[in-house]
Design a protein around this motif. Structure first.
Motif, PDB file in Angstrom:
ATOM      1  N   GLY A 207       0.809  -1.214   0.000  1.00  0.00           N
ATOM      2  CA  GLY A 207       0.000   0.000   0.000  1.00  0.00           C
ATOM      3  C   GLY A 207       0.834   1.250   0.000  1.00  0.00           C
ATOM      4  O   GLY A 207       1.835   1.387  -0.703  1.00  0.00           O
ATOM      5  N   ASN A 208       0.421   2.193   0.844  1.00  0.00           N
ATOM      6  CA  ASN A 208       1.094   3.490   0.808  1.00  0.00           C
ATOM      7  C   ASN A 208       2.529   3.404   1.337  1.00  0.00           C
ATOM      8  O   ASN A 208       3.334   4.285   1.082  1.00  0.00           O
ATOM      9  CB  ASN A 208       0.276   4.551   1.557  1.00  0.00           C
ATOM     10  N   LYS A 209       2.863   2.330   2.045  1.00  0.00           N
ATOM     11  CA  LYS A 209       4.247   2.192   2.523  1.00  0.00           C
ATOM     12  C   LYS A 209       5.199   2.013   1.350  1.00  0.00           C
ATOM     13  O   LYS A 209       6.280   2.604   1.295  1.00  0.00           O
ATOM     14  CB  LYS A 209       4.367   0.993   3.470  1.00  0.00           C
ATOM     15  N   TYR A 210       4.794   1.181   0.397  1.00  0.00           N
ATOM     16  CA  TYR A 210       5.599   1.004  -0.820  1.00  0.00           C
ATOM     17  C   TYR A 210       5.739   2.347  -1.540  1.00  0.00           C
ATOM     18  O   TYR A 210       6.825   2.754  -1.935  1.00  0.00           O
ATOM     19  CB  TYR A 210       4.930  -0.037  -1.727  1.00  0.00           C
ATOM     20  N   ARG A 211       4.607   3.038  -1.678  1.00  0.00           N
ATOM     21  CA  ARG A 211       4.613   4.316  -2.414  1.00  0.00           C
ATOM     22  C   ARG A 211       5.494   5.347  -1.722  1.00  0.00           C
ATOM     23  O   ARG A 211       6.214   6.108  -2.360  1.00  0.00           O
ATOM     24  CB  ARG A 211       3.186   4.871  -2.526  1.00  0.00           C
ATOM     25  N   LYS A 212       5.413   5.392  -0.381  1.00  0.00           N
ATOM     26  CA  LYS A 212       6.157   6.424   0.353  1.00  0.00           C
ATOM     27  C   LYS A 212       7.663   6.154   0.378  1.00  0.00           C
ATOM     28  O   LYS A 212       8.473   7.071   0.439  1.00  0.00           O
ATOM     29  CB  LYS A 212       5.649   6.505   1.797  1.00  0.00           C
ATOM     30  N   LEU A 213       8.022   4.871   0.356  1.00  0.00           N
ATOM     31  CA  LEU A 213       9.453   4.547   0.450  1.00  0.00           C
ATOM     32  C   LEU A 213      10.155   4.634  -0.902  1.00  0.00           C
ATOM     33  O   LEU A 213      11.354   4.897  -0.958  1.00  0.00           O
ATOM     34  CB  LEU A 213       9.629   3.139   1.036  1.00  0.00           C
TER      35      LEU A 213
ATOM     36  N   SER B 221       3.938  -0.104  14.393  1.00  0.00           N
ATOM     37  CA  SER B 221       4.016   0.750  13.203  1.00  0.00           C
ATOM     38  C   SER B 221       4.201  -0.034  11.896  1.00  0.00           C
ATOM     39  O   SER B 221       5.170  -0.788  11.720  1.00  0.00           O
ATOM     40  CB  SER B 221       5.201   1.707  13.388  1.00  0.00           C
ATOM     41  N   ASN B 222       3.290   0.201  10.943  1.00  0.00           N
ATOM     42  CA  ASN B 222       3.437  -0.375   9.600  1.00  0.00           C
ATOM     43  C   ASN B 222       4.660   0.214   8.899  1.00  0.00           C
ATOM     44  O   ASN B 222       5.328  -0.461   8.118  1.00  0.00           O
ATOM     45  CB  ASN B 222       2.201  -0.042   8.745  1.00  0.00           C
ATOM     46  N   HIS B 223       4.910   1.482   9.189  1.00  0.00           N
ATOM     47  CA  HIS B 223       6.041   2.178   8.544  1.00  0.00           C
ATOM     48  C   HIS B 223       7.379   1.552   8.974  1.00  0.00           C
ATOM     49  O   HIS B 223       8.254   1.304   8.135  1.00  0.00           O
ATOM     50  CB  HIS B 223       5.957   3.657   8.928  1.00  0.00           C
TER      51      HIS B 223
ATOM     52  N   VAL C  55      -6.748   8.422   6.589  1.00  0.00           N
ATOM     53  CA  VAL C  55      -5.774   9.501   6.792  1.00  0.00           C
ATOM     54  C   VAL C  55      -5.090   9.372   8.151  1.00  0.00           C
ATOM     55  O   VAL C  55      -5.768   9.319   9.185  1.00  0.00           O
ATOM     56  CB  VAL C  55      -6.482  10.879   6.716  1.00  0.00           C
ATOM     57  N   GLY C  56      -3.745   9.283   8.114  1.00  0.00           N
ATOM     58  CA  GLY C  56      -2.960   9.362   9.350  1.00  0.00           C
ATOM     59  C   GLY C  56      -2.315  10.742   9.362  1.00  0.00           C
ATOM     60  O   GLY C  56      -2.839  11.697   9.927  1.00  0.00           O
ATOM     61  N   THR C  57      -1.160  10.852   8.655  1.00  0.00           N
ATOM     62  CA  THR C  57      -0.531  12.169   8.506  1.00  0.00           C
ATOM     63  C   THR C  57      -1.161  12.964   7.360  1.00  0.00           C
ATOM     64  O   THR C  57      -1.017  14.180   7.297  1.00  0.00           O
ATOM     65  CB  THR C  57       0.963  12.013   8.181  1.00  0.00           C
ATOM     66  N   GLY C  58      -1.783  12.261   6.411  1.00  0.00           N
ATOM     67  CA  GLY C  58      -2.400  12.932   5.264  1.00  0.00           C
ATOM     68  C   GLY C  58      -1.519  12.943   4.020  1.00  0.00           C
ATOM     69  O   GLY C  58      -1.916  13.488   2.987  1.00  0.00           O
ATOM     70  N   GLY C  59      -0.354  12.336   4.085  1.00  0.00           N
ATOM     71  CA  GLY C  59       0.537  12.296   2.916  1.00  0.00           C
ATOM     72  C   GLY C  59      -0.102  11.555   1.747  1.00  0.00           C
ATOM     73  O   GLY C  59       0.011  11.980   0.581  1.00  0.00           O
ATOM     74  N   THR C  60      -0.775  10.460   2.056  1.00  0.00           N
ATOM     75  CA  THR C  60      -1.415   9.663   0.998  1.00  0.00           C
ATOM     76  C   THR C  60      -2.543  10.477   0.350  1.00  0.00           C
ATOM     77  O   THR C  60      -2.670  10.526  -0.875  1.00  0.00           O
ATOM     78  CB  THR C  60      -1.975   8.364   1.608  1.00  0.00           C
ATOM     79  N   LEU C  61      -3.339  11.119   1.200  1.00  0.00           N
ATOM     80  CA  LEU C  61      -4.432  11.966   0.701  1.00  0.00           C
ATOM     81  C   LEU C  61      -3.874  13.070  -0.208  1.00  0.00           C
ATOM     82  O   LEU C  61      -4.423  13.348  -1.282  1.00  0.00           O
ATOM     83  CB  LEU C  61      -5.190  12.575   1.883  1.00  0.00           C
TER      84      LEU C  61
ATOM     85  N   VAL D 234      -6.659  -0.417  12.354  1.00  0.00           N
ATOM     86  CA  VAL D 234      -6.131   0.933  12.620  1.00  0.00           C
ATOM     87  C   VAL D 234      -6.441   1.885  11.460  1.00  0.00           C
ATOM     88  O   VAL D 234      -6.738   3.058  11.676  1.00  0.00           O
ATOM     89  CB  VAL D 234      -4.603   0.878  12.887  1.00  0.00           C
ATOM     90  N   TYR D 235      -6.421   1.372  10.246  1.00  0.00           N
ATOM     91  CA  TYR D 235      -6.580   2.258   9.087  1.00  0.00           C
ATOM     92  C   TYR D 235      -7.772   1.870   8.197  1.00  0.00           C
ATOM     93  O   TYR D 235      -8.804   2.524   8.200  1.00  0.00           O
ATOM     94  CB  TYR D 235      -5.280   2.268   8.250  1.00  0.00           C
ATOM     95  N   THR D 236      -7.605   0.800   7.418  1.00  0.00           N
ATOM     96  CA  THR D 236      -8.606   0.526   6.363  1.00  0.00           C
ATOM     97  C   THR D 236      -9.955   0.084   6.926  1.00  0.00           C
ATOM     98  O   THR D 236     -10.987   0.314   6.293  1.00  0.00           O
ATOM     99  CB  THR D 236      -8.067  -0.534   5.373  1.00  0.00           C
TER     100      THR D 236
ATOM    101  N   HIS E 241      -7.146   0.619  -0.786  1.00  0.00           N
ATOM    102  CA  HIS E 241      -6.727  -0.275   0.311  1.00  0.00           C
ATOM    103  C   HIS E 241      -5.237  -0.010   0.528  1.00  0.00           C
ATOM    104  O   HIS E 241      -4.408  -0.425  -0.286  1.00  0.00           O
ATOM    105  CB  HIS E 241      -6.978  -1.734  -0.056  1.00  0.00           C
ATOM    106  N   THR E 242      -4.915   0.674   1.616  1.00  0.00           N
ATOM    107  CA  THR E 242      -3.528   1.128   1.820  1.00  0.00           C
ATOM    108  C   THR E 242      -2.654   0.096   2.539  1.00  0.00           C
ATOM    109  O   THR E 242      -1.551   0.413   2.978  1.00  0.00           O
ATOM    110  CB  THR E 242      -3.527   2.444   2.618  1.00  0.00           C
ATOM    111  N   GLY E 243      -3.153  -1.138   2.674  1.00  0.00           N
ATOM    112  CA  GLY E 243      -2.322  -2.199   3.272  1.00  0.00           C
ATOM    113  C   GLY E 243      -2.379  -2.174   4.786  1.00  0.00           C
ATOM    114  O   GLY E 243      -3.444  -1.957   5.369  1.00  0.00           O
TER     115      GLY E 243
END
Ligand SMILES: Cc1ncc(COP(=O)(O)O)c(C=O)c1O
Length: 300
Positions: free
Chosen positions: A34-40, A63-65, A170-176, A249-251, A277-279
């Motif tokens: 999910g967004n972890k792949y995208r962010k890294l 932490s997923n991160h 939305v956690g930090t909002g980076g994905t949004l 926690v998220y999805t 689905h952000t994983g």
């Protein structure tokens, strides 16, 4: 990377004339998902370009991160350091599935008191970390920075222009912010915060270049990682009906909230919705330990 959109075929969605698809970013990788792949993605390229050998970041016990960083760092030959909130975990981290898996990938865990953790971005704490670990490429808590947002802009593909509404948690909002930047002019982006707090809007505005997004409050279940029996039952029922696993926690909060909005006729008939689905599924075993202690139903 091409990720499939899976349509949900609930009869009641059809009756309302709503089409709901899920972008299965969770299938990218069991942990770097999910967004972890995208962010890294671009952060690790940048670290390599700068000739850095060590990646350091911050996170809580589940932490997923942190988990994703440990796996991605090992894959790309980086040394990884996870700075974890809560000194008390120093003696119990082997009981924590997330931290145990991160350490098994070679991540060095370093525990900070909650007080020091709050000050983690201050020069004094960062200098202590530099003195202890040498030079490192720093990723912020939750992994959100400009390069992470650039990665999240790649979640939407050219085929997604058929949707009217894009939804994410939305956690930090980076994905949004990434989704907002990449959305077509006719699309609206809805974010479902998983924690309380107005401050989110300001930090999202730092990264979102458009005004095409809004936050949907009311589905955080009391705050970050707060879970009740209704949410767990919803996640289990959703899995039975669709075969898709959500996390608490998220999805889980995203889909609970989104289905509620659809039931309340928030969207006009004919609306086509894409939910991301952000994983984050690696956190489920850890959350089940917490649920068991609280005598709440478990996620299966
Ligand atoms: C699985 C999952 N989904 C969503 C989010 C929230 O993403 P963001 O912090 O970009 O809002 C996170 C946290 O980073 C996450 O781990």
């Amino acid at each position: 990377m091409e990720v499939t959109n899976q349509e949900l075929h609930f009869p009641w969605l059809k009756e309302k004339g709503i089409s709901l698809c899920i972008k299965r970013e969770d299938l990218i990788h069991p942990v770097i998902s999910g967004n972890k792949y995208r962010k890294l993605k671009y952060n690790l390229l940048e670290a390599k370009n700068r000739g850095e050998h060590t990646l350091l970041s911050f996170g809580g016990a589940y932490s997923n991160h942190i988990a994703a960083l440990a796996y991605a760092g090992k894959e790309r030959d980086f040394r990884t350091i996870g700075v974890i909130r809560g000194e008390e975990l120093k003696h119990h981290w082997q009981d924590n599935p997330t931290l145990k898996a991160a350490q098994a990938q070679g991540m060095q865990l370093y525990f900070l008191s909650r007080e020091d953790y709050r000050r983690k971005e201050e020069t004094a704490v960062l200098s202590q970390l530099k003195a202890k670990f040498g030079d490192f490429y720093l990723l912020p808590e939750g992994g959100t920075n400009a390069l992470a947002v650039k990665g999240c802009e790649e979640i939407l593909t050219s085929e997604d222009d058929t949707f009217d509404v894009i939804c994410t948690c939305v956690g930090t909002g980076g994905t949004l912010a990434g989704l907002a930047n990449a959305a077509w002019p006719h699309q609206r982006v809805l974010g479902f915060p998983v924690l309380k707090g107005e401050y989110l809007k300001d930090s999202i505005r730092n990264f979102a270049q458009k005004d095409n997004w809004e936050l949907v409050p009311g589905f955080h279940f009391g705050g970050y990682a707060k879970v009740n029996a209704d949410l767990v039952r919803f996640i289990n029922r959703f899995k039975e009906q669709t075969g898709i696993q959500l996390d608490p926690v998220y999805t889980g909060k995203l889909f609970f909230g989104l289905l509620e909005l659809i039931k309340q006729d928030t969207f006009a008939p004919g609306t086509r919705i894409l939910a991301i689905h952000t994983g984050g599924l690696q956190g489920i075993p850890g959350m089940n330990i917490v649920l068991k202690k609280k005598n709440l139903p478990l996620i299966y």
